[in-house]
Design an enzyme around this catalytic site. Structure first.
Site, PDB file in Angstrom:
ATOM      1  N   LYS A 132       0.926  -1.250   0.130  1.00 23.09           N
ATOM      2  CA  LYS A 132      -0.288   0.215   0.294  1.00 23.09           C
ATOM      3  C   LYS A 132       0.673   0.923   0.252  1.00 23.09           C
ATOM      4  O   LYS A 132       0.271   2.242  -0.825  1.00 23.09           O
ATOM      5  CB  LYS A 132      -1.208  -0.348   1.629  1.00 23.09           C
ATOM      6  CG  LYS A 132      -1.936  -1.415   1.020  1.00 23.09           C
ATOM      7  CD  LYS A 132      -3.128  -1.793   0.261  1.00 23.09           C
ATOM      8  CE  LYS A 132      -3.247  -3.137   0.645  1.00 23.09           C
ATOM      9  NZ  LYS A 132      -4.163  -3.318  -0.574  1.00 23.09           N
ATOM     10  N   TYR A 140     -12.432 -14.523   3.332  1.00 19.18           N
ATOM     11  CA  TYR A 140     -11.216 -13.549   4.146  1.00 19.18           C
ATOM     12  C   TYR A 140     -10.699 -13.753   4.699  1.00 19.18           C
ATOM     13  O   TYR A 140     -11.913 -13.408   5.903  1.00 19.18           O
ATOM     14  CB  TYR A 140     -12.503 -12.149   3.359  1.00 19.18           C
ATOM     15  CG  TYR A 140     -11.189 -11.005   3.730  1.00 19.18           C
ATOM     16  CD1 TYR A 140      -9.919 -10.543   3.176  1.00 19.18           C
ATOM     17  CD2 TYR A 140     -11.234 -10.610   5.599  1.00 19.18           C
ATOM     18  CE1 TYR A 140      -9.246  -9.500   2.902  1.00 19.18           C
ATOM     19  CE2 TYR A 140     -10.051  -9.050   5.123  1.00 19.18           C
ATOM     20  CZ  TYR A 140      -8.941  -8.558   4.450  1.00 19.18           C
ATOM     21  OH  TYR A 140      -8.634  -8.022   4.716  1.00 19.18           O
ATOM     22  N   TYR A 162      -3.619 -12.414   3.101  1.00 22.79           N
ATOM     23  CA  TYR A 162      -2.723 -11.828   1.792  1.00 22.79           C
ATOM     24  C   TYR A 162      -1.739 -13.641   0.722  1.00 22.79           C
ATOM     25  O   TYR A 162      -2.086 -14.470   0.087  1.00 22.79           O
ATOM     26  CB  TYR A 162      -2.760 -10.639   0.837  1.00 22.79           C
ATOM     27  CG  TYR A 162      -3.747 -10.054   1.871  1.00 22.79           C
ATOM     28  CD1 TYR A 162      -4.664  -9.508   0.870  1.00 22.79           C
ATOM     29  CD2 TYR A 162      -3.570  -8.915   3.275  1.00 22.79           C
ATOM     30  CE1 TYR A 162      -5.653  -8.568   0.758  1.00 22.79           C
ATOM     31  CE2 TYR A 162      -5.155  -8.304   3.707  1.00 22.79           C
ATOM     32  CZ  TYR A 162      -5.912  -8.174   2.489  1.00 22.79           C
ATOM     33  OH  TYR A 162      -7.492  -7.449   3.025  1.00 22.79           O
TER      34      TYR A 162
END
Length: 338
Positions: free
Chosen positions: A50, A264, A290
């Site tokens: 990010k 998730y 992830y």
């Protein structure tokens, strides 16, 4: 392609991030030559992908005179942590919304890992129950702050809009330069795909450079067709933002959603295996949400014979290892040290 220099940008990334061989794991699996691009080492508040997006997002925020950054993510959001740190560096206030997507986590999930760092970094933290329209929640908070005299800048989850995706156009250019410098012909790029900005930026950057390098996003949340649609939509927006003259090829967007598991943020046996393999063979820490699911997918594809021996496969490590501390009870071997 129009130059990226025309977009406001705040330099936050310690780059270029390394492109390294995974020699021991390559030998263990007996398949293609494995490489890893270490975007876990971007440098801002323990790093992660990010940071690249935030260079352009916060550049845009500063350009419009923003005083207050507002963003959202899941409880253990890596994006939120990096956003607060970047805003701190620029002297901007932050309000973050944490969505409780997982309702049955252990105490560490709600108090350790990224949550602990969010608190340490000093943001104003608000929580929301899972299932709400988080973009609408962002808008509501922005309106509230504006009424209080702030100039809010709203960043979507994962920093995934066309401005944020520019960070991974830069990463694609960086990867191409590194492959040239190393004399490495890349046959496949693989990474975890969630909020779509990383994949949209990589696909845009690699396609704009006419590299013909395929990108496979391994989904950590959405079904395959939905994720393809989401990535394609953002890639097209990024393509248009860059004013690239040739048409975008949507066939370049490839997604595998076979490794999501129960949802998730819920590790699978295969993702836990991936975490232990990378740690014990290469000294590299994957995250439980992830990169471990994406690497588990890569391992499975190798075991299925999807790749030929001698091919060169690059895995983009998007960071997030701090999230391991939120999953301690799942990761302790044999109940931990006594």
């Amino acid at each position: 392609m129009s130059t990226l220099a025309r977009f406001p940008r705040i330099r936050l990334t310690q780059g270029p991030t390394p492109l390294e061989p995974l020699s021991r794991l390559t030998q263990l699996l007996g398949g293609p030559n494995l490489y890893i691009k270490r975007d876990d080492n971007t440098g801002l508040a323990l790093g992660g992908n990010k940071t690249r997006k935030l260079e352009f997002l916060l550049g845009d925020a500063v350009a419009i005179g923003a005083t207050h950054i507002v963003t959202q993510g899941a409880t253990q959001s890596n994006h939120v942590r990096q956003t607060i740190a970047a805003a701190n560096r620029l002297g901007l206030k932050t309000t973050i919304l944490l969505e409780e997507r997982i309702s049955d986590g252990h105490a560490d999930y709600y108090n350790n890992g990224n949550v602990l760092l969010d608190q340490l970094l000093g943001a104003s933290i608000e929580t929301r129950p899972g299932g709400l329209d988080m973009n609408q929640e962002l808008i509501a908070v922005g309106e509230r702050l504006q009424a209080e005299g702030e100039v809010p800048y709203l960043i979507p989850g994962g920093g995934s809009n066309a401005i944020g995706a520019l960070g991974y156009v830069v990463s694609a250019q960086e990867l191409l330069q590194q492959s040239t410098d190393q004399g490495l012909v890349i046959d496949q790029v693989i990474h975890a795909t969630g909020s779509t900005g990383t994949q949209a930026g990589l696909v845009t950057g690699l396609q704009a450079a006419n590299s013909n390098i395929p990108v496979l996003g391994i989904s950590v949340r959405a079904p395959r067709e939905k994720q393809i649609d989401n990535v394609t939509r953002l890639a097209l927006q990024t393509w248009d933002l860059l004013n690239i003259r040739q048409p975008f090829n949507p066939a370049s967007v490839a997604v595998n959603a076979d490794y999501v598991g129960h949802g998730y943020g819920v590790p699978t046996e295969a993702s836990l295996e991936a975490i232990h393999l990378l740690a014990r063979y290469e000294g590299i820490l994957l995250d439980p949400v992830y990169s471990s699911k994406a690497f588990a997918g890569l391992i499975d594809l190798i075991r299925q014979g999807h790749f030929r021996k001698g091919q060169n496969v690059v895995f983009i490590h998007t960071g997030g290892a701090v999230g391991l501390f939120g999953y301690r009870e799942l990761l302790e071997p044999d109940g931990g040290v006594r």
